[in-house]
Enzyme design. Structure first.
Site, PDB file in Angstrom:
ATOM      1  N   ASP A 194     -30.987 -18.872  -4.265  1.00 58.76           N
ATOM      2  CA  ASP A 194     -30.385 -18.341  -3.042  1.00 58.76           C
ATOM      3  C   ASP A 194     -30.491 -19.399  -1.952  1.00 58.76           C
ATOM      4  O   ASP A 194     -30.961 -20.518  -2.203  1.00 58.76           O
ATOM      5  CB  ASP A 194     -31.051 -17.031  -2.618  1.00 58.76           C
ATOM      6  CG  ASP A 194     -30.028 -16.037  -2.086  1.00 58.76           C
ATOM      7  OD1 ASP A 194     -29.415 -16.328  -1.035  1.00 58.76           O
ATOM      8  OD2 ASP A 194     -29.818 -14.984  -2.710  1.00 58.76           O
ATOM      9  N   HIS A 264     -24.476 -18.104  -0.870  1.00 58.12           N
ATOM     10  CA  HIS A 264     -25.931 -18.121  -1.091  1.00 58.12           C
ATOM     11  C   HIS A 264     -26.360 -19.395  -1.827  1.00 58.12           C
ATOM     12  O   HIS A 264     -27.164 -19.352  -2.744  1.00 58.12           O
ATOM     13  CB  HIS A 264     -26.354 -16.872  -1.867  1.00 58.12           C
ATOM     14  CG  HIS A 264     -26.263 -15.617  -1.053  1.00 58.12           C
ATOM     15  ND1 HIS A 264     -27.107 -15.359  -0.003  1.00 58.12           N
ATOM     16  CD2 HIS A 264     -25.405 -14.559  -1.131  1.00 58.12           C
ATOM     17  CE1 HIS A 264     -26.790 -14.183   0.545  1.00 58.12           C
ATOM     18  NE2 HIS A 264     -25.754 -13.678  -0.117  1.00 58.12           N
ATOM     19  N   ASP A 327     -21.222 -12.338  -4.095  1.00 57.82           N
ATOM     20  CA  ASP A 327     -21.310 -11.534  -2.875  1.00 57.82           C
ATOM     21  C   ASP A 327     -21.416 -12.419  -1.643  1.00 57.82           C
ATOM     22  O   ASP A 327     -21.788 -13.586  -1.718  1.00 57.82           O
ATOM     23  CB  ASP A 327     -22.529 -10.610  -2.936  1.00 57.82           C
ATOM     24  CG  ASP A 327     -23.847 -11.390  -2.973  1.00 57.82           C
ATOM     25  OD1 ASP A 327     -23.906 -12.377  -3.722  1.00 57.82           O
ATOM     26  OD2 ASP A 327     -24.788 -11.014  -2.251  1.00 57.82           O
ATOM     27  N   GLU A 328     -21.096 -11.854  -0.508  1.00 53.60           N
ATOM     28  CA  GLU A 328     -21.376 -12.427   0.807  1.00 53.60           C
ATOM     29  C   GLU A 328     -21.021 -13.916   0.881  1.00 53.60           C
ATOM     30  O   GLU A 328     -21.846 -14.762   1.213  1.00 53.60           O
ATOM     31  CB  GLU A 328     -22.854 -12.191   1.156  1.00 53.60           C
ATOM     32  CG  GLU A 328     -23.184 -10.704   1.250  1.00 53.60           C
ATOM     33  CD  GLU A 328     -24.658 -10.429   1.514  1.00 53.60           C
ATOM     34  OE1 GLU A 328     -24.971  -9.397   2.134  1.00 53.60           O
ATOM     35  OE2 GLU A 328     -25.509 -11.242   1.083  1.00 53.60           O
ATOM     36  N   PHE A 426     -35.046  -1.160  -3.366  1.00 59.69           N
ATOM     37  CA  PHE A 426     -36.465  -0.842  -3.257  1.00 59.69           C
ATOM     38  C   PHE A 426     -37.196  -1.721  -2.246  1.00 59.69           C
ATOM     39  O   PHE A 426     -38.409  -1.578  -2.064  1.00 59.69           O
ATOM     40  CB  PHE A 426     -37.135  -0.908  -4.626  1.00 59.69           C
ATOM     41  CG  PHE A 426     -36.794   0.248  -5.538  1.00 59.69           C
ATOM     42  CD1 PHE A 426     -35.967   1.280  -5.130  1.00 59.69           C
ATOM     43  CD2 PHE A 426     -37.308   0.295  -6.818  1.00 59.69           C
ATOM     44  CE1 PHE A 426     -35.655   2.349  -5.968  1.00 59.69           C
ATOM     45  CE2 PHE A 426     -37.015   1.351  -7.676  1.00 59.69           C
ATOM     46  CZ  PHE A 426     -36.182   2.382  -7.256  1.00 59.69           C
ATOM     47  N   GLU A 479     -37.105 -10.817   1.065  1.00 63.44           N
ATOM     48  CA  GLU A 479     -37.246 -11.461   2.366  1.00 63.44           C
ATOM     49  C   GLU A 479     -38.573 -11.091   3.035  1.00 63.44           C
ATOM     50  O   GLU A 479     -39.235 -11.941   3.644  1.00 63.44           O
ATOM     51  CB  GLU A 479     -36.082 -11.066   3.294  1.00 63.44           C
ATOM     52  CG  GLU A 479     -34.753 -11.661   2.913  1.00 63.44           C
ATOM     53  CD  GLU A 479     -33.931 -10.750   2.020  1.00 63.44           C
ATOM     54  OE1 GLU A 479     -32.698 -10.852   2.039  1.00 63.44           O
ATOM     55  OE2 GLU A 479     -34.540  -9.929   1.296  1.00 63.44           O
TER      56      GLU A 479
END
Length: 539
Positions: A194, A264, A327-328, A426, A479
Site C-alpha cells: 500500500d 495505493h 480501489d481508490e 473489523f 492504520e
C-alpha cells in the site's frame, strides 16, 4: 503423627474420583446436525491412540488432534496408522460422502470416528471435536454419544489482514492463521502493499523493500499533521512467504495475496519514481487516506514492472485467485499526463455520461493485468470500483462499499465476495459509536449483533444472482491497529459471528443462542491468551 497422616492421605488419593467434564458440540460455527445416540459416553482418558487411515495429510490431521487432546488431559495420545486394542479416535476418508468439506463425527463409549471425503473435510471435523472439548486442563472428559453431520454453506470463507499500514511479524501471522483455522475460515487475504509500505521481497526490483518497506515518519491520530519521527517498516522475504503459505496449507487455508494497483502505490513509486506520471519526488506515505499519485497507465515500463512483480509472486502463492485491488485510484494524474492521454487515444477509450475516458483507462489497465494472470492460470479478484471500469465478467468482485456493488456485479455475471463496510470492517468500533477513544480507532461502529445480522444472498436476488455470491469475508485494515493485542481485540469475537454466516444455513441463525455458544469459544481465546472484546458478555 503428621507424617503418618500425610502417608494415609497419599494412599487415599488414587481412590478419589477424578474431576470430570463433559464435551459439548454446541460450538461455533454450529454444526448442521448433531443427534444424540445410545451407547454411552467416551472417556477421553481411555483413548489408546489417534488412528489415521490414509497418507501424510491424514497423519498430520491426527497429530493436530493428538496435540489438542494433550492440551486438555496433559498427555498426548500416540498417533498410529493401524488399529489398537481399546478405544481410539479414528480419522478416515469416506469417498461416499459428498462435498469437499463435509464431515461426520460418530462417538460412542468404544471410540470416535471423524470422516470425510477429503483430508480437508476431516480437518474441519477435527476442529469441531477440538472445540467440543474443555479449553483448560482437566483429568477426564466424557464425550457424549452423538452423530454430527456438517458441511459449509460457502466455499469461499475469508479473513483479511493488512500488514502495510502496520507490519506484523511471522509469529503473529502464524497465530492469525491458527485463529482462522479455529473458525473454519479457509481463505487468508494477505494485503501486502500500500502507500504506507511494501511488505514482500521482489528480487527483480530490490528497491521495493530497500526503500518502499520503510517510512521515515508516521502521522499521529487521524491525519493531524503531527508525526512520530521514527523510521518504521519491515517486510517478508520470499522464503518467509513460502513458510506462511505452507503453514496455512497445513491447516487447509489458502493464502490469497493482494498487490493493490494502480492506486495505493506510493511506496512503490518512492522506490521507482519513473513509474509515476510526474516522476516524483515521492515518499513512502506517512499519512492515511487516498492519494493522487498512482501508477502511470501510459508507460509500457509500468506494465513491465507489474508483470515482473506478479511473475515472482505467482511462484510463491499457488492459490487459484490473485487480488489486484483496483480501489481508490484518483484520475487526476492521468487527466494531466500526456502519455496516459496518448494511451486513451490509441486504445479508442471514450467516456459516456456516467464514466470518463480515464475510467475506461483503468478498465484497460486491469484487463491487461488480468490477461497476464489468466495466462499463468490465475483468476483475478478486485474491489467493487472495478464495476465503473468495464472489466471482464471473469473478474471476481469484492463488494466493500455496500451490498449494492455485489448485487450489481452478480447481475452482470461476476462472481462476488461480500465484504460491506457496515458489517465486516473489523477496524471499526464494536463497543459504542460514541466511544471513539477506547481504543483510538478510525471510526465506524460494527457491534457483534450487527455482524451476525447480515445475509449475503437475500431472497430479493434471483437464483442466478445468488449462485454468483460465492462467499464473504471480513477485513482488518491497520492504520490504527498497531499492536497484535489490539488486532486480536478487533477481530475477536466478531470472527465467531463471521464464521457462522460463512458456514451455517441462514435458517439456523439465532443470535441469543449463538452468544451462548460464543461464550465457550471465548474460553478458548482466554486459554490461548488472545485478547477479545467482552462487551456483549458482561451479564
Amino acid at each position: 503423627m503428621r507424617r503418618h497422616f500425610l502417608f494415609l492421605l497419599a494412599m487415599a488419593l488414587p481412590l478419589l474420583s477424578p474431576a470430570q467434564e463433559r464435551a459439548d458440540f454446541n460450538v461455533v460455527p454450529k454444526p448442521r446436525q448433531c443427534v444424540e445416540q445410545k451407547g454411552g459416553d467416551l472417556a477421553l482418558s481411555s483413548v489408546q491412540a489417534i488412528v489415521f487411515e490414509g497418507g501424510d495429510e491424514m497423519r498430520r490431521n491426527a497429530s493436530f488432534l493428538a496435540g489438542y487432546v494433550g492440551e486438555v488431559l496433559g498427555t498426548e495420545p500416540p498417533v498410529r496408522s493401524s488399529k489398537v486394542r481399546g478405544p481410539a479416535i479414528t480419522l478416515r476418508l469416506n469417498k461416499k460422502m459428498v462435498g469437499e468439506e463435509a464431515y461426520r463425527i460418530t462417538v460412542d463409549r468404544k471410540g470416535a470416528v471423524v470422516e470425510g471425503a477429503t483430508p480437508q473435510a476431516v480437518f474441519r471435523g477435527v476442529q469441531t471435536l477440538r472445540k467440543a472439548l474443555p479449553p483448560k486442563r482437566t483429568s477426564e472428559v466424557l464425550v457424549p454419544a452423538v452423530v454430527v453431520d456438517d458441511e459449509p454453506r460457502f466455499a469461499y470463507r475469508g479473513m483479511h489482514l493488512d500488514v502495510s499500514r502496520h507490519f506484523y511479524d511471522m509469529d503473529f501471522v502464524r497465530q492469525y492463521i491458527d485463529m482462522l483455522a479455529l473458525h473454519h475460515i479457509n481463505v487468508f487475504h494477505f494485503h501486502l502493499t500500500d502507500d504506507q509500505g511494501w511488505r514482500v521481497e521482489i528480487k527483480k526490483y530490490p528497491r521495493l523493500t530497500e526503500v518502499g518497506a520503510w517510512r521515515d515518519r508516521t502521522v499521529v491520530g487521524r491525519n493531524t499533521g503531527l508525526y512520530h519521527w521514527q523510521r518504521y517498516g519491515g517486510f517478508f522475504t520470499q522464503e518467509q512467504i513460502r513458510e506462511i503459505v505452507d503453514y496455512a496449507a497445513r491447516r487447509y487455508i489458502t493464502v490469497v495475496p493482494e498487490i493493490d494497483m494502480p492506486g495505493h502505490m506510493e511506496a512503490a513509486l518512492a522506490a521507482y519514481p519513473e513509474l509515476g506520471c510526474t516522476g516524483g519526488p515521492y515518499e513512502v506515505e506517512p499519512n492515511w487516506g487516498v492519494f493522487d499519485d498512482i501508477l502511470c497507465a501510459g508507460k509500457d515500463k509500468t506494465f513491465e514492472f507489474v508483470e515482473g512483480v506478479l511473475e515472482e509472486l505467482i511462484q510463491l502463492f499457488p492459490a487459484e485467485y490473485f487480488h489486484i485491488g483496483g480501489d481508490e485510484a484518483p484520475r487526476k494524474r492521468w487527466e494531466e499526463c500526456a502519455l496516459c492521454q496518448q494511451r486513451i487515444a490509441k486504445e479508442g477509450l471514450k467516456g459516456d455520461g456516467k464514466h470518463s475516458a480515464e475510467d475506461r483507462l483503468q478498465g484497460y489497465f486491469m484487463k491487461r493485468v488480468e490477461r497476464f494472470l489468466n495466462s499463468k492460470g490465475k483468476k483475478v479478484i478486485g474491489w467493487d470500483e472495478l464495476l465503473d471500469c468495464d472489466v471482464n465478467p471473469s473478474t471476481t468482485i469484492m463488494s466493500w462499499r455496500g451490498v449494492e456493488g455485489g448485487i450489481t456485479a452478480s447481475s452482470k455475471g461476476h462472481d462476488v465476495i461480500m465484504v460491506p463496510t457496515s458489517w465486516f470492517y473489523f477496524d471499526y468500533y464494536q463497543v459504542s459509536e460514541d466511544n471513539w477513544n477506547k481504543p483510538f480507532l478510525i471510526g465506524g461502529y460494527v457491534p457483534l449483533e450487527k455482524v451476525y445480522s447480515f445475509e449475503p444472498a437475500p431472497d430479493t436476488l434471483t437464483a442466478e444472482q445468488k449462485a454468483h455470491i460465492i462467499g464473504l469475508q471480513a477485513n482488518l485494515w491497520t492504520e490504527y491497529i498497531y499492536t497484535k493485542e489490539l488486532a486480536e481485540y478487533q477481530v475477536l469475537p466478531r470472527m465467531g459471528a463471521l464464521s457462522e454466516l460463512q458456514w451455517m444455513l441462514p435458517e439456523q441463525k439465532n443470535y441469543e443462542e449463538y452468544k451462548a455458544r460464543q461464550r465457550r469459544l471465548n474460553a478458548i481465546y482466554e486459554a490461548k491468551g488472545w485478547k477479545y472484546c467482552k462487551e456483549e458478555f458482561k451479564d
